[in-house]
Design a protein around this motif. Structure first.
Motif, mmCIF file in Angstrom:
data_model
loop_
_atom_site.group_PDB
_atom_site.id
_atom_site.type_symbol
_atom_site.label_atom_id
_atom_site.label_comp_id
_atom_site.label_asym_id
_atom_site.label_seq_id
_atom_site.Cartn_x
_atom_site.Cartn_y
_atom_site.Cartn_z
ATOM 1 N N UNK A 14 0.809 -1.221 0.000
ATOM 2 C CA UNK A 14 0.000 0.000 0.000
ATOM 3 C C UNK A 14 0.844 1.275 0.000
ATOM 4 N N UNK A 15 2.170 1.134 0.003
ATOM 5 C CA UNK A 15 3.055 2.301 0.046
ATOM 6 C C UNK A 15 3.396 2.736 -1.372
ATOM 7 N N UNK A 16 2.973 3.919 -1.789
ATOM 8 C CA UNK A 16 3.223 4.374 -3.152
ATOM 9 C C UNK A 16 4.711 4.499 -3.453
ATOM 10 N N UNK A 17 5.118 3.977 -4.607
ATOM 11 C CA UNK A 17 6.480 4.155 -5.079
ATOM 12 C C UNK A 17 7.537 3.303 -4.425
ATOM 13 N N UNK A 18 7.131 2.373 -3.545
ATOM 14 C CA UNK A 18 8.116 1.543 -2.855
ATOM 15 C C UNK A 18 8.337 0.236 -3.620
ATOM 16 N N UNK A 19 9.583 -0.066 -3.896
ATOM 17 C CA UNK A 19 9.965 -1.347 -4.488
ATOM 18 C C UNK A 19 10.661 -2.151 -3.394
ATOM 19 N N UNK A 20 10.130 -3.333 -3.066
ATOM 20 C CA UNK A 20 10.696 -4.088 -1.946
ATOM 21 C C UNK A 20 10.372 -5.569 -2.070
ATOM 22 N N UNK A 21 11.311 -6.389 -1.603
ATOM 23 C CA UNK A 21 11.080 -7.819 -1.575
ATOM 24 C C UNK A 21 12.369 -8.602 -1.692
ATOM 25 N N UNK A 22 12.223 -9.894 -1.970
ATOM 26 C CA UNK A 22 13.351 -10.808 -2.034
ATOM 27 C C UNK A 22 13.286 -11.602 -3.330
ATOM 28 N N UNK A 23 14.427 -11.723 -4.006
ATOM 29 C CA UNK A 23 14.456 -12.528 -5.221
ATOM 30 C C UNK A 23 14.370 -14.012 -4.868
ATOM 31 N N UNK A 24 13.939 -14.804 -5.821
ATOM 32 C CA UNK A 24 13.915 -16.261 -5.683
ATOM 33 C C UNK A 24 15.104 -16.827 -6.461
ATOM 34 N N UNK A 25 15.115 -18.127 -6.661
ATOM 35 C CA UNK A 25 16.171 -18.721 -7.495
ATOM 36 C C UNK A 25 15.662 -19.022 -8.904
ATOM 37 N N UNK A 26 14.477 -18.530 -9.235
ATOM 38 C CA UNK A 26 13.846 -18.835 -10.522
ATOM 39 C C UNK A 26 14.097 -17.763 -11.579
ATOM 40 N N UNK A 27 14.109 -18.203 -12.832
ATOM 41 C CA UNK A 27 14.098 -17.263 -13.947
ATOM 42 C C UNK A 27 15.438 -16.686 -14.324
ATOM 43 N N UNK A 28 16.536 -17.347 -13.921
ATOM 44 C CA UNK A 28 17.861 -16.857 -14.261
ATOM 45 C C UNK A 28 18.559 -17.745 -15.270
ATOM 46 N N UNK A 29 19.836 -17.478 -15.471
ATOM 47 C CA UNK A 29 20.621 -18.148 -16.504
ATOM 48 C C UNK A 29 21.747 -19.009 -15.948
ATOM 49 N N UNK A 30 21.932 -19.024 -14.638
ATOM 50 C CA UNK A 30 23.030 -19.792 -14.041
ATOM 51 C C UNK A 30 22.769 -21.297 -14.114
ATOM 52 N N UNK A 31 23.845 -22.037 -14.250
ATOM 53 C CA UNK A 31 23.785 -23.496 -14.301
ATOM 54 C C UNK A 31 23.995 -24.075 -12.899
ATOM 55 N N UNK A 32 23.693 -25.358 -12.747
ATOM 56 C CA UNK A 32 23.936 -26.071 -11.493
ATOM 57 C C UNK A 32 25.398 -25.881 -11.083
ATOM 58 N N UNK A 33 25.714 -25.611 -9.818
ATOM 59 C CA UNK A 33 24.848 -25.599 -8.631
ATOM 60 C C UNK A 33 24.238 -24.233 -8.320
ATOM 61 N N UNK A 34 24.377 -23.272 -9.230
ATOM 62 C CA UNK A 34 23.905 -21.916 -8.969
ATOM 63 C C UNK A 34 22.546 -21.636 -9.605
#
Length: 247
Positions: A14-34
């Protein structure tokens, strides 16, 4: 449905203009084990892939990697108060006092804590492993916002993100002895410590009561989040970030 690259806390929505949170391990380009969205610059993953992952994440959020304020973390209690983006060393908490500068910390079992004051438009990202928790880094960071930036504790909203949970954070007597009885439990010859509760207690001690505690555990939910302990030290890092966009 493709899993999201980013978890957005309910408490901040509900806070205007705030970007906040935590990334997951999904949707990237790194190979195992990363695999796959590793944004940890001090891992042995390919630097150019880490950079691409960060660009993908920031593009989703509508910000630029050049707008991040981050540090090489040392499990201490030093706080970087900044109005400029960049990369430092030796800080485990970043306070952004300037809209357009997004504070970020890397995590992979340690507790990420995000603080936002919508009145002063000051925010903070904190990395609290057990050492940082014992050193009261969350308490010190929130107090710095109050004393130096005029934040009222009633205005500060807090998010305690995914980390290793009480059920999986097994420690010996030496570590357990540094935590209050209410924050630990004995199981056989080992202790288990609740890092989320320990950091929430530091916020409550300052009168900060608007707190969201994410139930996710980096060990139990290892398919979604990196876990240093589960993956025996060879894994990626998520990014917990927070900042106000320029109005």
């Amino acid at each position: 449905m493709t899993p999201s690259r980013f978890v957005r806390p309910t408490i901040f929505q509900s806070i205007p203009g705030l970007v906040a949170g935590v990334s997951t391990r999904h949707g990237g380009l790194s190979k195992i084990p990363y695999s796959s969205l590793n944004v940890g610059v001090h891992t042995n993953d390919a630097p150019e892939v880490i950079e691409q992952n960060l660009s993908l994440l920031c593009a989703d959020l509508g910000i630029s990697p050049a707008d991040l304020a981050r540090s090489y973390q040392v499990h201490g209690d030093k706080i970087w108060v900044t109005g400029r983006a960049g990369y430092q060393s030796g800080f485990d908490a970043m306070i952004s006092v300037q809209p357009g500068v997004f504070a970020g910390v890397g995590i992979a079992d340690c507790t990420p804590i995000l603080l936002a004051d919508p009145v002063t438009r000051v925010c903070a990202a904190i990395h609290a492993g057990w050492k940082g928790t014992v050193a009261q880094i969350v308490y010190k960071t929130a107090k710095r916002m109050m004393e130096n930036r005029g934040s009222n504790p009633a205005d500060i909203l807090a998010y305690i993100g995914p980390c290793i949970s009480l059920g999986h954070f097994e420690v010996g007597d030496e570590v357990a002895s540094q935590f209050d009885t209410a924050l630990k439990t004995r199981k056989g010859t080992k202790w288990h410590v609740d890092l989320k509760a320990a950091n929430a207690a530091q916020l409550l001690a300052l009168g900060i009561e608007q707190i969201e505690i994410d139930p996710a555990c980096t060990v139990e939910n290892n398919a979604d989040f990196f876990s240093h302990r589960t993956e025996k030290g060879v894994t990626g890092r998520m990014l917990a970030l927070i900042g106000f966009q320029v109005a």
